[in-house]
Enzyme design. Sequence first.
Site, PDB file in Angstrom:
ATOM      1  N   SER A 221       0.817  -1.216   0.000  1.00 16.59           N
ATOM      2  CA  SER A 221       0.000   0.000   0.000  1.00 16.59           C
ATOM      3  C   SER A 221       0.851   1.267   0.000  1.00 16.59           C
ATOM      4  CB  SER A 221      -0.899   0.023   1.240  1.00 16.59           C
ATOM      5  OG  SER A 221      -1.606  -1.177   1.348  1.00 16.59           O
TER       6      SER A 221
HETATM    7  N1  SAH Z   1      -0.660  -5.266   3.826  1.00 15.62           N
HETATM    8  C1  SAH Z   1       0.169  -5.585   2.681  1.00 15.62           C
HETATM    9  C2  SAH Z   1      -0.476  -5.254   1.369  1.00 15.62           C
HETATM   10  C3  SAH Z   1      -1.412  -6.308   1.011  1.00 15.62           C
HETATM   11  S1  SAH Z   1      -2.050  -6.431  -0.617  1.00 15.62           S
HETATM   12  C4  SAH Z   1       1.536  -4.965   2.785  1.00 15.62           C
HETATM   13  O1  SAH Z   1       1.829  -4.277   3.762  1.00 15.62           O
HETATM   14  O2  SAH Z   1       2.347  -5.212   1.896  1.00 15.62           O
HETATM   15  C5  SAH Z   1      -3.407  -7.481  -0.177  1.00 15.62           C
HETATM   16  C6  SAH Z   1      -3.055  -8.890   0.116  1.00 15.62           C
HETATM   17  O3  SAH Z   1      -4.226  -9.570   0.535  1.00 15.62           O
HETATM   18  C7  SAH Z   1      -2.535  -9.668  -1.086  1.00 15.62           C
HETATM   19  O4  SAH Z   1      -1.259 -10.151  -0.829  1.00 15.62           O
HETATM   20  C8  SAH Z   1      -3.557 -10.793  -1.259  1.00 15.62           C
HETATM   21  O5  SAH Z   1      -2.971 -12.019  -1.677  1.00 15.62           O
HETATM   22  C9  SAH Z   1      -4.130 -10.906   0.130  1.00 15.62           C
HETATM   23  N2  SAH Z   1      -5.463 -11.508   0.251  1.00 15.62           N
HETATM   24  C10 SAH Z   1      -6.533 -11.382  -0.576  1.00 15.62           C
HETATM   25  N3  SAH Z   1      -7.573 -12.062  -0.085  1.00 15.62           N
HETATM   26  C11 SAH Z   1      -7.178 -12.633   1.087  1.00 15.62           C
HETATM   27  C12 SAH Z   1      -7.827 -13.448   2.063  1.00 15.62           C
HETATM   28  N4  SAH Z   1      -9.092 -13.831   1.958  1.00 15.62           N
HETATM   29  N5  SAH Z   1      -7.090 -13.823   3.152  1.00 15.62           N
HETATM   30  C13 SAH Z   1      -5.794 -13.462   3.274  1.00 15.62           C
HETATM   31  N6  SAH Z   1      -5.138 -12.698   2.386  1.00 15.62           N
HETATM   32  C14 SAH Z   1      -5.826 -12.272   1.301  1.00 15.62           C
END
Ligand code: SAH
Length: 212
Positions: A59
Amino acid sequence: MDMADARAKLIQQLTHEVRDQKVLEVMGRVPRELFVPASSHHLAYENIPLPIEMGQTISQPLIVGIMTEALELKENEKVLEVGTGSGYQAAILAELARWIVTVERHKKLAEGAKAVLALLGIKNVEIHLAEETLGWRKEAPYDAIMVTAGAPNVPQQLLDQLNVGGRLVVPVGSPFEQDLIKVVKRKSGLVSTNMGPCRFVPLIGEGGWQKE
Ligand code: SAH
């Protein structure tokens, strides 16, 4: 400009919209460059989201600041993050609360995040590969929950995993753009506020969108 100077400059920009000094101080310490691919190191302190592996994104620093501040964390609290991604957000949370549980559906990202957090000596974060059910019920309830992927609605499954007095922050909208919603679970009921527009990759599976 070296990384530390670039980081300080970025934090200075964030002070216009993030007021919590503790959040700013922690963001001023965690080396974001370690959480992005080597090819983006030079962009690590631009206030922009960046691509990570598996087509996901780390993000924008401003949204990390806004979401972290919104959780109103206390040192002794237990936090759930849904969407570990690079592990950057988890590293920030780790400095502000007692215990962090974070779940990620891509094994490669979960493993990458584990490696970086270990390198930084962060020991109060537990990373799990997401299961069929949303969140991580085994360790519920949580004092705060942050979802870093966009959901179609505020997921009931996560409200169920939230303590009374707990705060949930989740992007809600379409798979392409959302509003950041904060829900406080009071004894008397749920209180929601819309914190404004944001853009996250979609939350996949239960409480989210269908698998690609
Ligand atoms: N917080 C992260 C950014 C995350 S991007 C950082 O600091 O880098 C969002 C993430 O959510 C992705 O990696 C995706 O694979 C994950 N995601 C999507 N659906 C999900 C679910 N149901 N449970 C766990 N992770 C999930």
